[in-house]
Write an enzyme that holds these catalytic residues in place. Structure first.
Site, short mmCIF file in Angstrom:
data_model
loop_
_atom_site.label_atom_id
_atom_site.label_comp_id
_atom_site.label_asym_id
_atom_site.label_seq_id
_atom_site.Cartn_x
_atom_site.Cartn_y
_atom_site.Cartn_z
N HIS A 1 8.61 0.07 -7.35
CA HIS A 1 7.71 1.08 -6.82
C HIS A 1 7.89 2.43 -7.53
O HIS A 1 8.06 2.50 -8.73
CB HIS A 1 7.86 1.23 -5.31
CG HIS A 1 7.59 -0.03 -4.54
ND1 HIS A 1 6.62 -0.93 -4.90
CD2 HIS A 1 8.18 -0.53 -3.42
CE1 HIS A 1 6.61 -1.93 -4.03
NE2 HIS A 1 7.55 -1.71 -3.13
N LYS B 1 0.79 -9.09 2.10
CA LYS B 1 1.29 -8.83 0.75
C LYS B 1 2.68 -9.43 0.64
O LYS B 1 3.54 -9.17 1.46
CB LYS B 1 1.34 -7.31 0.55
CG LYS B 1 2.03 -6.84 -0.75
CD LYS B 1 1.06 -6.85 -1.90
CE LYS B 1 1.61 -6.10 -3.11
NZ LYS B 1 1.53 -4.66 -2.96
N ILE B 2 2.89 -10.23 -0.40
CA ILE B 2 4.22 -10.79 -0.65
C ILE B 2 4.56 -10.65 -2.13
O ILE B 2 3.71 -10.28 -2.94
CB ILE B 2 4.32 -12.28 -0.25
CG1 ILE B 2 3.44 -13.15 -1.16
CG2 ILE B 2 3.98 -12.48 1.22
CD1 ILE B 2 3.73 -14.65 -1.05
N SER B 3 5.79 -10.97 -2.46
CA SER B 3 6.20 -11.03 -3.86
C SER B 3 5.65 -12.30 -4.50
O SER B 3 5.63 -13.36 -3.86
CB SER B 3 7.73 -11.04 -3.97
OG SER B 3 8.29 -9.90 -3.40
N THR C 1 9.95 -10.46 -6.63
CA THR C 1 9.66 -10.69 -8.04
C THR C 1 10.66 -9.96 -8.91
O THR C 1 11.06 -10.45 -9.97
CB THR C 1 8.23 -10.24 -8.37
OG1 THR C 1 7.31 -10.85 -7.47
CG2 THR C 1 7.85 -10.61 -9.80
N ALA C 2 11.07 -8.77 -8.45
CA ALA C 2 12.05 -8.00 -9.22
C ALA C 2 13.33 -8.80 -9.42
O ALA C 2 13.87 -8.87 -10.54
CB ALA C 2 12.35 -6.69 -8.49
#
Length: 282
Positions: A155, A53-55, A111-112
């Protein structure tokens, strides 16, 4: 098969069945749990894990070795990152109050942070000051304790930030949806291109289907990895981040990813990506 994802409730809910050998024909998993900033680094390194899992913001740098899978990730509405300030500031000056300030973010390729850069380019006339990278679970305490002036959180923080005495300055997901009309891409599941990609995607989809069909089966596992979260927060987290796009990005999901990355590329924040490269070849 080596896999890396976060201990967050949405990931453990999705992968529970596969991790526990409940998916017929799926290989046994060797699981590492890691914060998103770590997984982004692993994907960019040499001999990284097979699935992780990555951004979405980190995707342009790894597409030569990894393929974006159409399932298992985090993409949706009402789930974007939040910009928080100490309650004592009151956010009276709006986004302009961030000029020259120290802001904690959950990773320079998150991404944030990518969304934050796109947002501040329009809403903060003078540039933000120092950017401090912290694990996502350390950001709210840092803002509360005055170690930074503001924090960019992800989150479950959207459910818990009032307990830290913090004020919402901006909901970047809401801004993104108003700007584009599209859901917000947050986290992607990628797999090495040398793998049988349709098979990997089918195992993830089967694991998610099992989770939805047997929601109580994963409860103990999910709570064990989210030890600091109340059960009601865990449930709200899963309902928000696990949705139709988790099972299949679909045309709207791919459009959202392509739109985010193309806007970022125009600003010089990420390498340019051909939208066709986002599709997993059968």
């Amino acid at each position: 098969m080596k896999i890396v994802f976060s201990p967050c409730p949405n990931d453990t809910f999705i992968f529970h069945a596969w991790v526990h050998g409940l998916i017929p024909g799926a290989p046994k998993l060797d699981v590492t749990y890691a914060d998103i900033d770590i997984t982004n680094s692993l994907a960019a390194g040499v001999n990284g894990p097979e699935v992780l899992k990555i951004s979405y913001a980190a995707l342009p740098w790894v597409l030569s070795e990894y393929a974006l899978l159409p399932c298992g990730g985090a993409l949706g509405r009402g789930c974007g990152p939040l910009v928080l300030t100490p309650d004592r500031t009151g956010g009276a000056n709006g986004p302009a109050a961030l000029a020259g300030r120290r802001v904690a973010v959950p990773g320079e390729r998150s991404t944030a942070y990518l969304l934050f850069q796109l947002w501040t380019a329009r809403h903060v006339p003078e540039s933000v000051g120092e950017i401090v990278v912290l694990p996502f679970n350390e950001i709210m305490p840092a803002v509360r304790d005055g170690l930074v002036d503001a924090g960019l959180v992800i989150h479950e923080a959207r459910f818990t930030y009032p307990s830290y005495g913090l004020t919402l300055l901006a909901d970047l997901g809401r801004w993104w949806e108003a700007e584009t009309g599209l859901p917000l891409p947050l986290g992607a599941i990628i797999a090495r291109r040398s793998l049988d990609l349709p098979a990997v995607a089918s195992w993830i989809q089967a694991s998610l289907a099992y989770a939805w069909a047997h929601p109580e089966a994963s409860r103990e596992y999910v709570l064990s990895r989210a030890q600091e979260l109340a059960p009601e927060v865990v449930e709200a987290h899963i309902k928000l981040y696990v949705n139709e796009y988790t099972m299949d990005l679909g045309e709207t999901g791919y459009e959202a990813v392509a739109t985010l990355l193309s806007r970022a590329a125009r600003e010089g924040l990420v390498p340019e990506v051909n939208p066709a490269a986002l599709r997993t070849s059968p």
